[in-house]
Design a protein around this motif. Structure first.
Motif, PDB file in Angstrom:
ATOM      1  N   THR A  25       0.833  -1.206   0.000  1.00  0.00           N
ATOM      2  CA  THR A  25       0.000   0.000   0.000  1.00  0.00           C
ATOM      3  C   THR A  25       0.861   1.248   0.000  1.00  0.00           C
ATOM      4  O   THR A  25       0.583   2.207  -0.733  1.00  0.00           O
ATOM      5  CB  THR A  25      -0.941  -0.007   1.219  1.00  0.00           C
ATOM      6  N   CYS A  26       1.917   1.261   0.800  1.00  0.00           N
ATOM      7  CA  CYS A  26       2.824   2.417   0.836  1.00  0.00           C
ATOM      8  C   CYS A  26       3.530   2.594  -0.501  1.00  0.00           C
ATOM      9  O   CYS A  26       3.681   3.723  -0.985  1.00  0.00           O
ATOM     10  CB  CYS A  26       3.847   2.258   1.956  1.00  0.00           C
ATOM     11  N   GLU A  27       3.957   1.501  -1.098  1.00  0.00           N
ATOM     12  CA  GLU A  27       4.616   1.563  -2.407  1.00  0.00           C
ATOM     13  C   GLU A  27       3.672   2.147  -3.461  1.00  0.00           C
ATOM     14  O   GLU A  27       4.055   2.997  -4.254  1.00  0.00           O
ATOM     15  CB  GLU A  27       5.055   0.160  -2.806  1.00  0.00           C
ATOM     16  N   GLU A  28       2.433   1.712  -3.445  1.00  0.00           N
ATOM     17  CA  GLU A  28       1.443   2.226  -4.394  1.00  0.00           C
ATOM     18  C   GLU A  28       1.160   3.707  -4.140  1.00  0.00           C
ATOM     19  O   GLU A  28       1.038   4.499  -5.072  1.00  0.00           O
ATOM     20  CB  GLU A  28       0.154   1.409  -4.284  1.00  0.00           C
ATOM     21  N   ALA A  29       1.065   4.089  -2.872  1.00  0.00           N
ATOM     22  CA  ALA A  29       0.828   5.496  -2.541  1.00  0.00           C
ATOM     23  C   ALA A  29       1.986   6.371  -2.995  1.00  0.00           C
ATOM     24  O   ALA A  29       1.777   7.471  -3.518  1.00  0.00           O
ATOM     25  CB  ALA A  29       0.603   5.652  -1.042  1.00  0.00           C
ATOM     26  N   ARG A  30       3.223   5.885  -2.821  1.00  0.00           N
ATOM     27  CA  ARG A  30       4.382   6.652  -3.288  1.00  0.00           C
ATOM     28  C   ARG A  30       4.360   6.822  -4.797  1.00  0.00           C
ATOM     29  O   ARG A  30       4.706   7.858  -5.331  1.00  0.00           O
ATOM     30  CB  ARG A  30       5.677   5.956  -2.875  1.00  0.00           C
ATOM     31  N   ARG A  31       3.945   5.781  -5.483  1.00  0.00           N
ATOM     32  CA  ARG A  31       3.907   5.834  -6.943  1.00  0.00           C
ATOM     33  C   ARG A  31       2.814   6.782  -7.435  1.00  0.00           C
ATOM     34  O   ARG A  31       3.044   7.580  -8.345  1.00  0.00           O
ATOM     35  CB  ARG A  31       3.654   4.425  -7.506  1.00  0.00           C
ATOM     36  N   ILE A  32       1.654   6.724  -6.820  1.00  0.00           N
ATOM     37  CA  ILE A  32       0.520   7.520  -7.302  1.00  0.00           C
ATOM     38  C   ILE A  32       0.567   8.958  -6.794  1.00  0.00           C
ATOM     39  O   ILE A  32       0.275   9.896  -7.536  1.00  0.00           O
ATOM     40  CB  ILE A  32      -0.800   6.848  -6.890  1.00  0.00           C
ATOM     41  N   TYR A  33       0.909   9.162  -5.536  1.00  0.00           N
ATOM     42  CA  TYR A  33       0.816  10.492  -4.928  1.00  0.00           C
ATOM     43  C   TYR A  33       2.175  11.142  -4.712  1.00  0.00           C
ATOM     44  O   TYR A  33       2.347  11.955  -3.827  1.00  0.00           O
ATOM     45  CB  TYR A  33       0.076  10.392  -3.587  1.00  0.00           C
ATOM     46  N   TRP A  34       3.130  10.808  -5.506  1.00  0.00           N
ATOM     47  CA  TRP A  34       4.469  11.366  -5.355  1.00  0.00           C
ATOM     48  C   TRP A  34       4.419  12.883  -5.535  1.00  0.00           C
ATOM     49  O   TRP A  34       3.876  13.381  -6.505  1.00  0.00           O
ATOM     50  CB  TRP A  34       5.398  10.728  -6.385  1.00  0.00           C
ATOM     51  N   PRO A  35       4.967  13.655  -4.608  1.00  0.00           N
ATOM     52  CA  PRO A  35       4.893  15.121  -4.697  1.00  0.00           C
ATOM     53  C   PRO A  35       5.471  15.686  -5.994  1.00  0.00           C
ATOM     54  O   PRO A  35       4.933  16.644  -6.551  1.00  0.00           O
ATOM     55  CB  PRO A  35       5.697  15.601  -3.486  1.00  0.00           C
ATOM     56  N   GLU A  36       6.542  15.121  -6.491  1.00  0.00           N
ATOM     57  CA  GLU A  36       7.131  15.610  -7.737  1.00  0.00           C
ATOM     58  C   GLU A  36       6.166  15.440  -8.901  1.00  0.00           C
ATOM     59  O   GLU A  36       6.070  16.302  -9.777  1.00  0.00           O
ATOM     60  CB  GLU A  36       8.437  14.856  -8.022  1.00  0.00           C
ATOM     61  N   PHE A  37       5.419  14.358  -8.886  1.00  0.00           N
ATOM     62  CA  PHE A  37       4.417  14.134  -9.923  1.00  0.00           C
ATOM     63  C   PHE A  37       3.350  15.232  -9.878  1.00  0.00           C
ATOM     64  O   PHE A  37       2.945  15.764 -10.919  1.00  0.00           O
ATOM     65  CB  PHE A  37       3.792  12.756  -9.704  1.00  0.00           C
ATOM     66  N   ASP A  38       2.897  15.588  -8.671  1.00  0.00           N
ATOM     67  CA  ASP A  38       1.901  16.652  -8.531  1.00  0.00           C
ATOM     68  C   ASP A  38       2.454  17.992  -9.043  1.00  0.00           C
ATOM     69  O   ASP A  38       1.739  18.769  -9.689  1.00  0.00           O
ATOM     70  CB  ASP A  38       1.472  16.804  -7.090  1.00  0.00           C
ATOM     71  N   ARG A  39       3.728  18.281  -8.769  1.00  0.00           N
ATOM     72  CA  ARG A  39       4.328  19.535  -9.240  1.00  0.00           C
ATOM     73  C   ARG A  39       4.398  19.585 -10.753  1.00  0.00           C
ATOM     74  O   ARG A  39       4.162  20.625 -11.371  1.00  0.00           O
ATOM     75  CB  ARG A  39       5.724  19.698  -8.653  1.00  0.00           C
ATOM     76  N   ARG A  40       4.726  18.469 -11.379  1.00  0.00           N
ATOM     77  CA  ARG A  40       4.806  18.435 -12.849  1.00  0.00           C
ATOM     78  C   ARG A  40       3.433  18.655 -13.487  1.00  0.00           C
ATOM     79  O   ARG A  40       3.326  19.316 -14.497  1.00  0.00           O
ATOM     80  CB  ARG A  40       5.392  17.110 -13.321  1.00  0.00           C
ATOM     81  N   ILE A  41       2.415  18.098 -12.893  1.00  0.00           N
ATOM     82  CA  ILE A  41       1.072  18.257 -13.448  1.00  0.00           C
ATOM     83  C   ILE A  41       0.591  19.697 -13.269  1.00  0.00           C
ATOM     84  O   ILE A  41      -0.061  20.263 -14.141  1.00  0.00           O
ATOM     85  CB  ILE A  41       0.103  17.268 -12.792  1.00  0.00           C
ATOM     86  N   ALA A  42       0.893  20.314 -12.106  1.00  0.00           N
ATOM     87  CA  ALA A  42       0.421  21.670 -11.820  1.00  0.00           C
ATOM     88  C   ALA A  42       1.058  22.701 -12.754  1.00  0.00           C
ATOM     89  O   ALA A  42       0.517  23.778 -12.943  1.00  0.00           O
ATOM     90  CB  ALA A  42       0.728  22.023 -10.370  1.00  0.00           C
ATOM     91  N   GLY A  43       2.158  22.381 -13.329  1.00  0.00           N
ATOM     92  CA  GLY A  43       2.694  23.340 -14.276  1.00  0.00           C
ATOM     93  C   GLY A  43       4.087  23.633 -14.042  1.00  0.00           C
ATOM     94  O   GLY A  43       4.865  24.283 -14.469  1.00  0.00           O
TER      95      GLY A  43
END
Length: 81
Positions: free
Chosen positions: A63-81
Motif C-alpha cells: 500500500t505504501c509503495e502504491e501510494a508513493r507511486r501515485i501520490y508522489w509530490p514531484e508528480f503533482d508539481r509536474r502536473i500543476a505546471g
C-alpha cells in the motif's frame, strides 16, 4: 487484519491451481468448461478457498509503495505546471 473478501489482501493459492489443472475437462449444455477457478478442491494450504492471505506487514508495504507511486509530490508539481 487479513481478509479474503477485500481486494489485494490475498494471492491465488498455487496448490489449488495445480489441483485444478489436474481436473478432467467437464462440459455442460453450452460446451466445455475450461475455467476451473470456481470449482471447490480439497487443499491443505488454503482450506479450499483458492486464496492465501498476505501478511499484514506485506499489505502495508504494498500500500505504501502504491501510494508513493501515485501520490508522489514531484508528480503533482509536474502536473500543476
Amino acid at each position: 487484519m487479513t481478509d479474503h473478501t477485500l481486494h489485494g489482501n490475498c494471492e491465488p493459492c498455487p496448490a489449488c491451481a495445480l489441483r485444478r489443472e489436474a481436473l478432467p475437462v467437464q462440459s455442460n449444455a453450452y460446451g466445455k468448461i475450461t475455467d476451473h477457478r470456481h470449482i471447490f478442491v480439497e487443499c491443505n494450504e488454503c482450506g479450499g478457498y483458492g486464496l492465501k492471505p498476505i501478511p499484514v506487514a506485506e499489505i502495508i508495504r504494498r500500500t505504501c509503495e502504491e501510494a508513493r507511486r501515485i501520490y508522489w509530490p514531484e508528480f503533482d508539481r509536474r502536473i500543476a505546471g
